[in-house]
Scaffold this active site. Structure first.
Site, PDB file in Angstrom:
ATOM      1  N   ASP A  13       0.809  -1.226   0.000  1.00 37.63           N
ATOM      2  CA  ASP A  13       0.000   0.000   0.000  1.00 37.63           C
ATOM      3  C   ASP A  13       0.841   1.274   0.000  1.00 37.63           C
ATOM      4  O   ASP A  13       0.444   2.301   0.558  1.00 37.63           O
ATOM      5  CB  ASP A  13      -0.974   0.019   1.199  1.00 37.63           C
ATOM      6  CG  ASP A  13      -1.894  -1.177   1.182  1.00 37.63           C
ATOM      7  OD1 ASP A  13      -2.271  -1.611   0.081  1.00 37.63           O
ATOM      8  OD2 ASP A  13      -2.218  -1.681   2.273  1.00 37.63           O
ATOM      9  N   LYS A  16       1.803   2.105  -5.081  1.00 37.56           N
ATOM     10  CA  LYS A  16       2.342   1.516  -6.320  1.00 37.56           C
ATOM     11  C   LYS A  16       1.421   1.795  -7.503  1.00 37.56           C
ATOM     12  O   LYS A  16       1.879   2.063  -8.606  1.00 37.56           O
ATOM     13  CB  LYS A  16       2.526  -0.009  -6.144  1.00 37.56           C
ATOM     14  CG  LYS A  16       3.526  -0.368  -5.061  1.00 37.56           C
ATOM     15  CD  LYS A  16       3.630  -1.872  -4.878  1.00 37.56           C
ATOM     16  CE  LYS A  16       2.380  -2.497  -4.322  1.00 37.56           C
ATOM     17  NZ  LYS A  16       2.084  -2.146  -2.921  1.00 37.56           N
ATOM     18  N   GLY A  40      -4.509  -4.360  -3.821  1.00 34.76           N
ATOM     19  CA  GLY A  40      -5.503  -3.318  -4.071  1.00 34.76           C
ATOM     20  C   GLY A  40      -4.736  -2.081  -4.471  1.00 34.76           C
ATOM     21  O   GLY A  40      -4.114  -1.441  -3.632  1.00 34.76           O
ATOM     22  N   HIS A  41      -4.722  -1.786  -5.769  1.00 38.18           N
ATOM     23  CA  HIS A  41      -3.946  -0.645  -6.265  1.00 38.18           C
ATOM     24  C   HIS A  41      -4.910   0.447  -6.720  1.00 38.18           C
ATOM     25  O   HIS A  41      -5.793   0.192  -7.541  1.00 38.18           O
ATOM     26  CB  HIS A  41      -3.039  -1.065  -7.429  1.00 38.18           C
ATOM     27  CG  HIS A  41      -1.988  -2.047  -7.016  1.00 38.18           C
ATOM     28  ND1 HIS A  41      -1.045  -2.552  -7.869  1.00 38.18           N
ATOM     29  CD2 HIS A  41      -1.730  -2.628  -5.818  1.00 38.18           C
ATOM     30  CE1 HIS A  41      -0.253  -3.386  -7.219  1.00 38.18           C
ATOM     31  NE2 HIS A  41      -0.658  -3.457  -5.972  1.00 38.18           N
ATOM     32  N   GLN A 223       1.997  -6.065  -3.260  1.00 41.52           N
ATOM     33  CA  GLN A 223       2.467  -6.211  -1.869  1.00 41.52           C
ATOM     34  C   GLN A 223       3.775  -5.410  -1.690  1.00 41.52           C
ATOM     35  O   GLN A 223       3.918  -4.366  -2.277  1.00 41.52           O
ATOM     36  CB  GLN A 223       2.625  -7.688  -1.484  1.00 41.52           C
ATOM     37  CG  GLN A 223       1.294  -8.430  -1.348  1.00 41.52           C
ATOM     38  CD  GLN A 223       0.669  -8.849  -2.656  1.00 41.52           C
ATOM     39  OE1 GLN A 223       1.296  -9.494  -3.478  1.00 41.52           O
ATOM     40  NE2 GLN A 223      -0.583  -8.500  -2.871  1.00 41.52           N
TER      41      GLN A 223
HETATM   42  P1  GDP Z   1      -0.751   0.341  -3.544  1.00 41.76           P
HETATM   43  O1  GDP Z   1      -1.371  -0.902  -3.044  1.00 41.76           O
HETATM   44  O2  GDP Z   1       0.712   0.407  -3.283  1.00 41.76           O
HETATM   45  O3  GDP Z   1      -1.078   0.636  -4.982  1.00 41.76           O
HETATM   46  O4  GDP Z   1      -1.388   1.530  -2.699  1.00 41.76           O
HETATM   47  P2  GDP Z   1      -2.961   1.716  -2.345  1.00 41.76           P
HETATM   48  O5  GDP Z   1      -3.665   2.174  -3.575  1.00 41.76           O
HETATM   49  O6  GDP Z   1      -3.478   0.516  -1.643  1.00 41.76           O
HETATM   50  O7  GDP Z   1      -2.890   2.859  -1.260  1.00 41.76           O
HETATM   51  C1  GDP Z   1      -2.366   4.107  -1.528  1.00 41.76           C
HETATM   52  C2  GDP Z   1      -3.437   5.171  -1.296  1.00 41.76           C
HETATM   53  O8  GDP Z   1      -2.815   6.430  -1.203  1.00 41.76           O
HETATM   54  C3  GDP Z   1      -4.455   5.294  -2.407  1.00 41.76           C
HETATM   55  O9  GDP Z   1      -5.683   5.697  -1.872  1.00 41.76           O
HETATM   56  C4  GDP Z   1      -3.869   6.405  -3.282  1.00 41.76           C
HETATM   57  O10 GDP Z   1      -4.858   7.094  -4.033  1.00 41.76           O
HETATM   58  C5  GDP Z   1      -3.277   7.289  -2.230  1.00 41.76           C
HETATM   59  N1  GDP Z   1      -2.089   8.057  -2.630  1.00 41.76           N
HETATM   60  C6  GDP Z   1      -1.069   7.695  -3.451  1.00 41.76           C
HETATM   61  N2  GDP Z   1      -0.108   8.645  -3.460  1.00 41.76           N
HETATM   62  C7  GDP Z   1      -0.530   9.624  -2.639  1.00 41.76           C
HETATM   63  C8  GDP Z   1       0.040  10.848  -2.182  1.00 41.76           C
HETATM   64  O11 GDP Z   1       1.145  11.242  -2.560  1.00 41.76           O
HETATM   65  N3  GDP Z   1      -0.703  11.579  -1.292  1.00 41.76           N
HETATM   66  C9  GDP Z   1      -1.912  11.183  -0.834  1.00 41.76           C
HETATM   67  N4  GDP Z   1      -2.552  11.945   0.039  1.00 41.76           N
HETATM   68  N5  GDP Z   1      -2.469  10.019  -1.220  1.00 41.76           N
HETATM   69  C10 GDP Z   1      -1.797   9.253  -2.107  1.00 41.76           C
HETATM   70  P1  IMO Z   2      -0.915  -4.160  -2.220  1.00 42.93           P
HETATM   71  O1  IMO Z   2      -0.455  -4.723  -3.546  1.00 42.93           O
HETATM   72  C1  IMO Z   2      -0.947  -4.634   2.106  1.00 42.93           C
HETATM   73  C2  IMO Z   2      -1.017  -8.756   3.617  1.00 42.93           C
HETATM   74  C3  IMO Z   2      -2.270  -9.217   4.348  1.00 42.93           C
HETATM   75  C4  IMO Z   2      -1.663 -10.209   5.308  1.00 42.93           C
HETATM   76  C5  IMO Z   2      -0.549 -10.863   4.481  1.00 42.93           C
HETATM   77  C6  IMO Z   2      -0.949 -12.181   3.847  1.00 42.93           C
HETATM   78  O2  IMO Z   2      -2.185  -3.415  -2.287  1.00 42.93           O
HETATM   79  O3  IMO Z   2       0.202  -3.411  -1.575  1.00 42.93           O
HETATM   80  P2  IMO Z   2      -2.494 -12.832   1.798  1.00 42.93           P
HETATM   81  O4  IMO Z   2      -3.960 -12.614   1.573  1.00 42.93           O
HETATM   82  O5  IMO Z   2      -1.632 -12.220   0.762  1.00 42.93           O
HETATM   83  O6  IMO Z   2      -2.157 -14.265   2.069  1.00 42.93           O
HETATM   84  O7  IMO Z   2      -2.181 -12.054   3.181  1.00 42.93           O
HETATM   85  O8  IMO Z   2      -0.236  -9.922   3.464  1.00 42.93           O
HETATM   86  N1  IMO Z   2      -1.257  -8.214   2.264  1.00 42.93           N
HETATM   87  C7  IMO Z   2      -1.184  -6.903   1.962  1.00 42.93           C
HETATM   88  N2  IMO Z   2      -0.983  -5.824   2.737  1.00 42.93           N
HETATM   89  N3  IMO Z   2      -1.084  -4.486   0.778  1.00 42.93           N
HETATM   90  C8  IMO Z   2      -1.257  -5.569  -0.019  1.00 42.93           C
HETATM   91  O9  IMO Z   2      -1.244  -5.491  -1.365  1.00 42.93           O
HETATM   92  C9  IMO Z   2      -1.362  -6.840   0.566  1.00 42.93           C
HETATM   93  N4  IMO Z   2      -1.561  -8.094   0.085  1.00 42.93           N
HETATM   94  C10 IMO Z   2      -1.472  -8.906   1.132  1.00 42.93           C
HETATM   95  O10 IMO Z   2      -2.892  -8.150   5.007  1.00 42.93           O
HETATM   96  O11 IMO Z   2      -1.059  -9.540   6.375  1.00 42.93           O
HETATM   97 MG    MG Z   3      -2.910  -1.556  -1.810  1.00 40.45          MG
END
Ligand code: GDP
Ligand code: IMO
Ligand code: MG
Length: 436
Positions: A13, A16, A40-41, A223
């Site tokens: 999270d 990415k 979850g991207h 991840q």
């Molecule tokens: P990922 O799993 O690495 O793709 O990240 P996620 O999408 O799960 O979580 C990142 C969250 O931060 C999302 O809601 C993005 O829209 C948000 N986000 C990304 N970059 C920035 C930033 O520079 N500032 C803020 N405030 N939010 C951001």
């Molecule tokens: P993105 O790509 C954050 C965590 C779960 C759990 C562990 C194992 O959005 O960064 P799993 O279901 O993969 O067997 O769970 O990994 N986990 C993540 N945490 N971001 C993710 O993906 C994750 N995908 C799995 O919360 O601790």
């Molecule tokens: Mg994510």
């Protein structure tokens, strides 16, 4: 520059999705190489936030070919739904390529994921319950079902029958769950097979041909480094190789084709699920107290730290430079993108963990034993913040407040990696390029 790998440098999270979407304009192919719909991207599309779980974030550009590599585990029902969601948003999935060697998440994988977590009780990993672990177990145990098996109904039936001869007794006798018939699984999965068939291909060959043709490939990690099966905080990890090395095995290109590895790191750290987290600022409801609990809550609220896949509140903490150094090494990072710096505008003072202390010993490097990590106390240095200064409108490095620049540069010094992208908001344009 033929190919770049983008990886999470923390526990996932990190943003990415946003950075992939941002830089994908420069690439011809965007490839997912591991994980599944546990990811979850988030990408911001116009005024809408879209959550992608399986589709590479490069799908937002018509010119880029999104590829689901052999290292990914695919839940076909989820993929079909995601494609329909994107098409409804006016985003075409027509270029999608799915590896015939990717493994298929079956209904019993999801049941077993949940049941195994229950069995672990207080030691549970906190998985996303999407069947990821059990599907990779079958892959490594050489009894998985692959995308190519969906192409031939008789082969698929046979594989399901063989799988159920093992899974049904486990489901029923060990976990007290219901068993499956070959028929009900075929009824659910064969229609997916018909929808996905036009997209299935030999992606290793596709990508190697692309490289030969001078095309550029971006590998989108899911991840993060600390969730990697080998290099993460095992067993509190996911079941795949999230580090840069996974891009080669998970796609079929050779490691020599990779010449840039971009680590994505948040300006602070979050984690979902169980496991050690030295800089965690525990929320009051988790037993946290005083200023730490307040700061943790501020990070969560200002950063809107709630899971894209599960909706869970993410655990939050200060930036950890020990992890940053470790991620730089195990991935061979060439540079990093620092995200969510704008969130830190809520603080007058900001802490950075520079090392750990455990039983009187200082650890500058990631400790060898997990038990040390569980008991490690962060050694912090405090930096002045830029409280109240809105940086979301900054578009050049020089526009950033002096203290923001000092924060970035101190982290560069501690981790030994340069920051080539600075993100100051979720939108594509809320970004500062600094040598990217
Ligand atoms: P990922 O799993 O690495 O793709 O990240 P996620 O999408 O799960 O979580 C990142 C969250 O931060 C999302 O809601 C993005 O829209 C948000 N986000 C990304 N970059 C920035 C930033 O520079 N500032 C803020 N405030 N939010 C951001
Ligand atoms: P993105 O790509 C954050 C965590 C779960 C759990 C562990 C194992 O959005 O960064 P799993 O279901 O993969 O067997 O769970 O990994 N986990 C993540 N945490 N971001 C993710 O993906 C994750 N995908 C799995 O919360 O601790
Ligand atoms: Mg994510």
């Amino acid at each position: 520059m033929p190919s770049t790998v983008l990886v999470g440098a923390q526990w996932g999270d990190e943003g990415k999705g946003k950075i992939t979407d941002l830089i994908a304009s420069d690439y011809d192919y965007v490839v997912r190489f591991q994980g599944g719909n546990n990811a979850g991207h988030t990408v911001v599309h116009g005024s809408k936030k879209l959550a992608l779980h399986l589709m590479p974030s490069g799908v937002m550009y018509e010119h880029a070919v999104p590829v689901i590599g052999n290292g990914v585990v695919v839940d076909p029902g989820v993929l079909v739904k995601e494609m329909a969601m994107l098409e409804a948003e006016g985003i075409s999935c027509k270029n999608l390529q799915i590896s015939c060697d990717a493994h298929v998440i079956m209904p019993y994988h999801k049941d077993l994921d949940g049941a195994d977590e229950k069995r672990l009780g207080t030691n549970q990993i906190g998985t996303t319950k999407r069947g990821i672990g059990p599907c990779y177990q079958d892959k490594m145990g050489r009894k998985g079902i692959r995308i190519q098996d969906l192409l031939d109904e008789s082969i698929f039936r046979l594989k399901v029958e063989t799988a159920l001869s093992q899974k049904n007794p486990i489901l029923e006798k060990i976990y007290g769950l219901h068993s499956y018939s070959v028929e009900e699984i075929c009824e659910e999965y064969l229609p997916y097979a018909r929808i996905l068939k036009p997209y299935m291909t030999e992606t290793a060959q596709l990508l190697n041909n692309a490289l030969r043709g001078g095309k550029k490939i971006l590998f989108e990690g899911a991840q993060g480094t600390l969730l990697d099966i080998d290099h993460g905080t095992y067993p509190y990890v996911t079941s795949s190789s999230c580090c840069a090395g996974g891009a080669a095995t998970g796609s079929g290109i050779g490691p020599t084709a990779i010449d840039r590895v971009l680590g994505i790191e948040k300006a602070y750290v979050t984690r979902v699920g169980g496991g050690p987290f030295p800089t965690e600022l525990k929320f009051a409801e988790e037993g946290g107290e005083g200023q730490d609990a307040i700061d943790g809550e501020t990070l969560c609220q200002e950063g809107y730290e709630y899971g894209v896949t599960t909706g869970r509140k993410r655990r939050c903490g200060w930036f950890d430079a020990v992890i940053a150094r470790y991620a730089a090494e195990v991935n061979g990072l060439t540079d990093v993108a620092m995200t969510k710096l704008d969130v830190l505008s809520a603080f007058d003072k900001i802490k950075i963990c520079v090392a750990y202390e455990c039983e009187g010993k200082r650890y500058d490097y990631f400790p060898m034993q997990q038990s040390v990590l569980f008991h490690a106390k962060p050694i912090y240095e405090e930096l002045p913040g830029w409280e109240g200064q809105d940086i979301t409108g900054c578009r050049s490095y020089d526009e950033l407040p002096e203290n923001t620049r000092a924060y970035i540069e101190y982290i560069e010094e501690l981790s030994g990696v340069k920051t080539s992208i600075v993100s100051v908001g979720p939108d594509r344009d809320q970004t500062i390029l600094r040598g990217w």
